[in-house]
Design a protein around this motif. Structure first.
Motif, short mmCIF file in Angstrom:
data_model
loop_
_atom_site.label_atom_id
_atom_site.label_comp_id
_atom_site.label_asym_id
_atom_site.label_seq_id
_atom_site.Cartn_x
_atom_site.Cartn_y
_atom_site.Cartn_z
N ALA A 262 2.19 4.20 -1.52
CA ALA A 262 2.86 3.80 -0.28
C ALA A 262 4.27 3.31 -0.47
O ALA A 262 4.97 3.08 0.51
N LYS B 167 5.39 0.46 -1.27
CA LYS B 167 5.62 -0.83 -0.65
C LYS B 167 6.51 -1.67 -1.55
O LYS B 167 6.46 -1.59 -2.77
N ALA C 265 1.02 -5.65 5.71
CA ALA C 265 0.37 -4.35 5.81
C ALA C 265 1.40 -3.25 5.84
O ALA C 265 2.58 -3.47 6.13
N THR C 266 0.92 -2.06 5.55
CA THR C 266 1.71 -0.84 5.64
C THR C 266 1.14 0.00 6.77
O THR C 266 -0.08 0.23 6.82
N ASN D 230 1.11 3.54 8.73
CA ASN D 230 1.40 4.97 8.78
C ASN D 230 1.09 5.48 10.17
O ASN D 230 0.11 5.05 10.80
N SER E 270 -2.74 6.81 11.46
CA SER E 270 -3.88 6.31 10.68
C SER E 270 -3.91 4.79 10.75
O SER E 270 -2.93 4.17 11.17
N GLU E 271 -5.00 4.22 10.32
CA GLU E 271 -5.10 2.76 10.33
C GLU E 271 -4.17 2.15 9.28
O GLU E 271 -3.94 2.75 8.23
N THR F 9 -2.85 -0.21 6.32
CA THR F 9 -3.42 -0.68 5.06
C THR F 9 -2.99 -2.12 4.85
O THR F 9 -1.80 -2.41 4.74
N TYR F 10 -3.97 -3.02 4.76
CA TYR F 10 -3.69 -4.44 4.68
C TYR F 10 -3.72 -4.93 3.24
O TYR F 10 -4.53 -4.46 2.43
N GLU F 11 -2.85 -5.88 2.96
CA GLU F 11 -2.82 -6.50 1.64
C GLU F 11 -3.92 -7.57 1.56
O GLU F 11 -4.45 -8.04 2.58
#
Lengths: 114, 113
Positions: free
Chosen positions: A99, A101, B47-48, B50, B53-54, B56-58
């Motif tokens: 990703a 990040k 979170a990221t 996209n 889509s759901e 993505t959580y840290e």
């Protein structure tokens, strides 16, 4: 998972002193590296970045940083600091897989005494 | 660099309520990132997001507390739900623009009373 460590929590210098702020990262792959500055009450500002090529990168306001891959380090330097350099400095890393990040270190507060 | 419009710039909210923060980018981007900066602290990735889509959580962040929407390639929202004083922070969105690196929104300063 990638992580970033900044060794100095608070650095106090006099004007004209030389500065070096440490930054080490942990990541198994290729990375991009960044230093950001946040002046009191202001937003993040990019100082410099390393993507590839010459490991010594120069940024704004006379700052530079050297990427030493073998040491996983990206230390920030300035030969002669000014009172206006008083700010919070953040090292950040993004891994080029997945990703991408951006992960920040905990920051170093720099205080320059006139 | 991309221009990011983030709003509101600040808000004072009652505990137990929710606040939705909007982030609008001036061009299409694949990924958007949401950060939190607690007082005197560094930036922590929440979170990221996209498109399509759901998010993505840290570690330490969950969807029920910080639901994120990403309806298209230029827009995202972050909701801070059931707020408590510990949620008082600056929330920032960010995008990556290839070799130009990351651009950050101006941030939302949230105070929960």
């Amino acid at each position: 998972a990638q992580s970033v460590s900044q060794h100095n929590h608070h650095v106090i210098l006099s004007e004209a002193a030389s500065l070096e702020l440490g930054c080490n990262y942990s990541y198994g792959g290729t990375v991009n590296l960044f230093w950001y500055v946040q002046y009191p009450g202001q937003h993040l500002q990019l100082l410099l970045k390393y993507f590839s090529g010459d490991p010594l990168v120069k940024g704004i306001k006379g700052f530079e940083a050297e990427f030493i891959k073998s040491k996983f380090s990206f230390n920030l330097r300035k030969p002669s600091v000014q009172w206006s350099d008083t700010a919070e400095y953040f090292c950040a890393v993004n891994g080029l897989e997945g990703a991408q990040k951006l992960v920040f270190g905990q920051g170093t507060r720099l205080t320059i005494n006139p | 660099s991309a221009v990011i419009s983030q709003k509101p710039s600040r808000d004072i909210c009652q505990r137990g309520t929710s606040l939705t923060i909007q982030c609008q980018v001036d061009s299409q981007v694949t990924m958007m990132f949401w950060y939190r900066q607690q007082p005197g602290q560094s930036l922590t990735l929440i979170a990221t997001a996209n498109q399509g889509s759901e998010a993505t959580y840290e570690s330490g962040f969950v969807i029920d507390k910080f639901p994120i929407s990403r309806p298209n390639l230029t827009f995202s929202t972050l909701t801070v739900s059931n707020m408590s004083p510990e949620d008082s922070s600056i929330y920032l969105c960010s995008v990556i623009r290839g070799l130009r690196g990351y651009t950050f929104g101006s941030g939302t300063r949230l105070t929960v009373v």
